[in-house]
Scaffold this active site. Structure first.
Site, PDB file in Angstrom:
ATOM      1  N   LYS A   1      -2.944  -6.527  -3.519  1.00 30.00           N
ATOM      2  CA  LYS A   1      -2.800  -7.724  -2.699  1.00 30.00           C
ATOM      3  C   LYS A   1      -2.657  -8.895  -3.646  1.00 30.00           C
ATOM      4  CE  LYS A   1      -6.633  -7.505  -0.236  1.00 30.00           C
ATOM      5  NZ  LYS A   1      -7.655  -7.675   0.812  1.00 30.00           N
TER       6      LYS A   1
ATOM      7  N   ARG B   1       0.852  -1.209   0.000  1.00 32.98           N
ATOM      8  CA  ARG B   1       0.000   0.000   0.000  1.00 32.98           C
ATOM      9  C   ARG B   1       0.867   1.230   0.000  1.00 32.98           C
ATOM     10  NH1 ARG B   1      -4.723  -1.448   4.372  1.00 32.98           N
ATOM     11  NH2 ARG B   1      -5.257  -3.361   3.279  1.00 32.98           N
TER      12      ARG B   1
ATOM     13  N   SER C   1      -7.696  -0.936   0.576  1.00 36.24           N
ATOM     14  CA  SER C   1      -8.721  -1.187   1.575  1.00 36.24           C
ATOM     15  C   SER C   1      -9.490   0.073   1.945  1.00 36.24           C
ATOM     16  CB  SER C   1      -8.066  -1.823   2.800  1.00 36.24           C
ATOM     17  OG  SER C   1      -9.038  -2.241   3.695  1.00 36.24           O
ATOM     18  N   HIS C   2      -9.480   0.407   3.233  1.00 31.91           N
ATOM     19  CA  HIS C   2     -10.275   1.540   3.725  1.00 31.91           C
ATOM     20  C   HIS C   2      -9.530   2.865   3.565  1.00 31.91           C
ATOM     21  CE1 HIS C   2      -7.559  -0.033   6.654  1.00 31.91           C
ATOM     22  NE2 HIS C   2      -7.490   1.167   7.166  1.00 31.91           N
TER      23      HIS C   2
ATOM     24  N   ASP D   1     -16.196  -1.552   3.899  1.00 30.44           N
ATOM     25  CA  ASP D   1     -15.104  -0.617   3.596  1.00 30.44           C
ATOM     26  C   ASP D   1     -14.793  -0.582   2.102  1.00 30.44           C
ATOM     27  OD1 ASP D   1     -13.985  -3.141   3.414  1.00 30.44           O
ATOM     28  OD2 ASP D   1     -11.997  -2.422   3.954  1.00 30.44           O
TER      29      ASP D   1
ATOM     30  N   ASP E   1     -12.790  -2.114  -0.033  1.00 30.28           N
ATOM     31  CA  ASP E   1     -12.752  -3.336  -0.839  1.00 30.28           C
ATOM     32  C   ASP E   1     -13.719  -4.405  -0.354  1.00 30.28           C
ATOM     33  OD1 ASP E   1     -11.148  -3.592   1.438  1.00 30.28           O
ATOM     34  OD2 ASP E   1      -9.992  -5.214   0.544  1.00 30.28           O
TER      35      ASP E   1
ATOM     36  N   LYS F   1     -11.698 -11.791   4.832  1.00 27.56           N
ATOM     37  CA  LYS F   1     -12.848 -11.353   5.610  1.00 27.56           C
ATOM     38  C   LYS F   1     -13.906 -10.835   4.646  1.00 27.56           C
ATOM     39  CE  LYS F   1     -10.479  -7.102   6.954  1.00 27.56           C
ATOM     40  NZ  LYS F   1      -9.030  -7.153   6.856  1.00 27.56           N
TER      41      LYS F   1
ATOM     42  N   ASP G   1     -14.204  -5.962   2.566  1.00 28.49           N
ATOM     43  CA  ASP G   1     -13.916  -7.066   3.481  1.00 28.49           C
ATOM     44  C   ASP G   1     -14.226  -6.743   4.942  1.00 28.49           C
ATOM     45  OD1 ASP G   1     -11.753  -5.398   3.746  1.00 28.49           O
ATOM     46  OD2 ASP G   1     -10.231  -6.922   3.302  1.00 28.49           O
ATOM     47  N   ARG G   2     -14.318  -5.453   5.265  1.00 31.11           N
ATOM     48  CA  ARG G   2     -14.633  -5.113   6.661  1.00 31.11           C
ATOM     49  C   ARG G   2     -16.140  -4.949   6.872  1.00 31.11           C
ATOM     50  NH1 ARG G   2     -10.090  -1.194   9.206  1.00 31.11           N
ATOM     51  NH2 ARG G   2      -8.290  -2.358   8.441  1.00 31.11           N
TER      52      ARG G   2
ATOM     53  N   GLU H   1     -11.456 -10.282  13.583  1.00 34.10           N
ATOM     54  CA  GLU H   1     -10.474  -9.360  14.142  1.00 34.10           C
ATOM     55  C   GLU H   1     -11.159  -8.109  14.661  1.00 34.10           C
ATOM     56  OE1 GLU H   1      -6.457  -9.324  11.965  1.00 34.10           O
ATOM     57  OE2 GLU H   1      -7.960  -9.244  10.397  1.00 34.10           O
ATOM     58  N   GLU H   2     -10.468  -7.432  15.570  1.00 29.91           N
ATOM     59  CA  GLU H   2     -11.006  -6.190  16.126  1.00 29.91           C
ATOM     60  C   GLU H   2     -11.157  -5.101  15.062  1.00 29.91           C
ATOM     61  OE1 GLU H   2      -8.866  -3.404  16.042  1.00 29.91           O
ATOM     62  OE2 GLU H   2      -7.309  -4.721  15.248  1.00 29.91           O
ATOM     63  N   SER H   3     -10.375  -5.212  13.994  1.00 27.38           N
ATOM     64  CA  SER H   3     -10.376  -4.167  12.970  1.00 27.38           C
ATOM     65  C   SER H   3     -11.553  -4.342  12.004  1.00 27.38           C
ATOM     66  CB  SER H   3      -9.050  -4.180  12.211  1.00 27.38           C
ATOM     67  OG  SER H   3      -8.789  -5.471  11.696  1.00 27.38           O
TER      68      SER H   3
HETATM   69  C1  G16 Z   1      -5.797  -5.360   7.094  1.00 24.04           C
HETATM   70  C2  G16 Z   1      -5.637  -6.819   7.364  1.00 24.04           C
HETATM   71  C3  G16 Z   1      -6.273  -7.168   8.674  1.00 24.04           C
HETATM   72  C4  G16 Z   1      -5.743  -6.297   9.780  1.00 24.04           C
HETATM   73  C5  G16 Z   1      -5.917  -4.842   9.406  1.00 24.04           C
HETATM   74  C6  G16 Z   1      -5.303  -3.862  10.401  1.00 24.04           C
HETATM   75  O1  G16 Z   1      -7.133  -5.068   6.897  1.00 24.04           O
HETATM   76  O2  G16 Z   1      -6.233  -7.581   6.335  1.00 24.04           O
HETATM   77  O3  G16 Z   1      -6.031  -8.508   8.922  1.00 24.04           O
HETATM   78  O4  G16 Z   1      -6.387  -6.557  10.972  1.00 24.04           O
HETATM   79  O5  G16 Z   1      -5.317  -4.601   8.173  1.00 24.04           O
HETATM   80  O6  G16 Z   1      -3.954  -3.979  10.364  1.00 24.04           O
HETATM   81  P1  G16 Z   1      -2.995  -2.993  11.098  1.00 24.04           P
HETATM   82  O7  G16 Z   1      -3.467  -2.927  12.518  1.00 24.04           O
HETATM   83  O8  G16 Z   1      -1.662  -3.634  10.939  1.00 24.04           O
HETATM   84  O9  G16 Z   1      -3.108  -1.643  10.436  1.00 24.04           O
HETATM   85  P2  G16 Z   1      -7.618  -4.289   5.614  1.00 24.04           P
HETATM   86  O10 G16 Z   1      -9.107  -4.213   5.752  1.00 24.04           O
HETATM   87  O11 G16 Z   1      -6.946  -2.936   5.726  1.00 24.04           O
HETATM   88  O12 G16 Z   1      -7.132  -5.096   4.464  1.00 24.04           O
END
Ligand code: G16
Length: 543
Positions: A126, A22, A113-114, A277, A279, A376, A281-282, A363-365
């Site tokens: 990815k 990214r 992503s977001h 979000d 893409d 996800k 997945d969230r 995950e918490e995110s």
């Molecule tokens: C990505 C990963 C997740 C991770 C998140 C936050 O999400 O796919 O598994 O929990 O980043 O990561 P970090 O805390 O390292 O910023 P996404 O939705 O951004 O692809």
């Protein structure tokens, strides 16, 4: 069509983070930048030759350009067939599904992503492997090593594929099939959930508000919620994917999805609120007047999923990332399910899913999913909740209250400190690491430290190890303080502080989250010394 070899020089910064590479759009627009990274993948993953590759993205600025380049390079590197989403659109979970379903050797998902999009925003890629999961640590390291010594890349020049025209086209000997981005994904959802029941729930006047945040899930939500399940058109907000996501920040949380949150706390609130979000997945889940934290949502899904058709055989096991609250563990304990704790990053769930050890993870995110894909899945989570509401006849509030009464409640918050200098962020980590040995047994307020360490993971399936995956200070069952550096930021370092406090089923104090965590936040200040070291008095974002 002639293949050209183009001489190039390496860029030193092509190391993938938590989920792919990214960077700012401007970084990706540098000469040969994307080409170098793609060539490194083709060089390392020779298994793509003669096979199928899936491509798509979240529709952000630079998506179509990058896909045209990737198609031209795939043809030059001997790929037999590319399956690409119409308009260059594929959500991350839909892409994972297409890889699995078509038996493709892998896929490229163009997304950050977001992270905000547009000319000044972020871009990313990815790489997903056979089976639909994200490339693991060892593979991404090899790709990074290859990118550091790259001297040339191969491309077929002057390629143009009409991404808007469904059907088969060809680039030299390579076939390119442009497919509808929703069709196959929607079919998969029909095998997992009881669409008739959900349709009936809508017919009886129940309501959903889903915020697609002008990102990739718009077409998925429109087709599935409105066209197939009969929800009124007004159920889907911001459904047109825009190159700059409408100037917004499509991160479904209490801050960035505020209009939805406000609606859910108003007189007009529908039964269920959901958002996804960039893409797709969230997910964020709300009920009327209630926010269900991602950790709670995961735990509650674990408690109810076997009521839904795709999971009627029960769950094999469950998993959560280390910083995710331990609400899931309580359900696993109660239902005698194996429960795994993995490092942050969806890729760490892949082996557990592939080996059949788990059915559900999160995950918490704001990430939740099951073994139906290897990513996800935001729309899946909303459908799962819709199906649970339709099946139980309960409201979100009733489900949450019953759950907390049975298992107790985990109060949870994440404090993010964005755009710190790397050195400063590292100093915070090192400072806590140095103090850890003396912490065990120390008392802070009502709690005593039972464990203080740096989290490491031994994959039970392939024995691979991941070290330095975050710092944790544990106060038995009662509370945890966790600190880690984000792997997805594109500017400086982001430090995350996670606070978790458990209230047993008997306590039932019914706090507001902020009040429940106030004492723990004070302890974290003292222990982690973020303000002292960084000079920041408050976090950039609290979710
Ligand atoms: C990505 C990963 C997740 C991770 C998140 C936050 O999400 O796919 O598994 O929990 O980043 O990561 P970090 O805390 O390292 O910023 P996404 O939705 O951004 O692809």
């Amino acid at each position: 069509m002639p293949v050209r070899e183009i001489a190039t020089k390496p860029y030193p910064d092509q190391k993938s983070g938590t989920a792919g590479l990214r960077k700012k759009v401007a970084v990706f627009q540098q000469p040969h930048y994307l080409e170098n990274f793609l060539q490194a993948i083709f060089d390392v993953e020779a298994s793509l030759k003669g096979k199928t590759l899936v491509m798509g993205g979240d529709g952000r600025y630079h998506n179509r350009t990058a896909i045209q380049t990737a198609i031209a390079m795939a043809a030059a590197n001997g790929v037999a067939k590319v399956i690409v989403g119409q308009g260059g659109i594929l959500s991350t979970p839909a892409s994972s599904h297409l890889i699995r379903q078509s038996g493709a050797a892998g896929g490229f998902v163009f997304t950050a992503s977001h992270n905000p999009a547009g000319e000044d925003g972020d871009f990313g890629i990815k790489f997903n492997i056979y089976g639909g999961g994200q490339a693991g640590e060892a593979l991404t390291d090899r790709i990074y090593e290859a990118s550091k010594v790259i001297a040339k890349y191969c491309i077929v020049e002057n390629v143009y594929v009409d991404l808007d025209r469904r059907g088969v086209q060809s680039v030299g000997a390579m076939e390119v099939e442009v497919v509808d981005c929703v069709d196959e994904y929607a079919k998969l959802m029909q095998t997992l959930f009881d669409f008739d029941r959900i349709r009936d729930w809508f017919r009886r006047g129940h309501r959903l508000s889903f915020d697609a945040m002008h990102a990739v899930t718009g077409p998925y939500a429109q087709r599935i919620f409105v066209d197939m399940l009969g929800a009124p058109q007004s159920s889907v907000m911001n459904s047109i994917p825009l190159e700059d996501f409408g100037g917004g920040h499509p991160d479904p949380n209490l801050i960035y999805a505020k209009p939805l949150v406000d609606l859910m706390y108003s007189q007009q609130a529908p039964d269920l609120g959901g958002a996804s979000d960039g893409d797709g997945d969230r997910n964020m889940i709300l009920g009327r007047g209630i926010f269900i934290s991602p950790g709670d949502s995961l735990a509650m899904l674990a408690a109810h999923l076997d009521k839904l058709p795709g999971y009627a055989k029960g769950l094999a096991g469950v998993a959560r990332s280390m910083p995710t609250c331990r609400a899931l563990d309580k359900v696993a304990e109660g239902r005698k399910l194996a429960c795994y704790e993995t490092p942050t990053g969806w890729k760490f769930f892949a082996n557990l899913l592939d080996s059949g050890r788990i059915t559900l993870c999160g995950e918490e995110s704001f990430g939740t999913s099951s073994n139906h894909v290897r990513e996800k899945d935001g729309v899946w989570a909303v459908l799962a909740w819709l199906n649970i509401l339709a099946t139980t006849g309960l409201s979100m509030q009733q489900i949450a209250d019953t759950h907390w009464k049975q298992y107790g409640r985990h109060y949870y918050a994440r404090h993010d400190y964005d755009e710190l200098a790397n050195d400063t962020a590292n100093k915070v980590m090192q400072n806590l690491i140095a103090r850890m040995p003396e912490l065990v047994g120390q008392r802070f307020g009502d709690w005593t430290v039972s464990q203080a360490d740096e989290f490491g993971y031994l994959d039970p399936v392939d024995g691979s190890k991941a070290s330095a995956q975050g710092l944790r200070v544990v106060f038995g069952d009662a509370a945890r303080i966790i600190v880690r550096l984000s792997g997805t930021g594109t500017k400086g370092a982001t430090l995350r502080l996670y606070l978790e406090r458990y209230e047993t089923a008997a306590d039932r104090l019914g706090w507001k989250t902020g009040d429940a965590l106030a004492a723990l936040a004070t302890i974290a200040d003292k222990l982690v010394q973020i303000s002292e070291i960084t000079g920041r008095k408050t976090p950039s974002v609290i979710t």
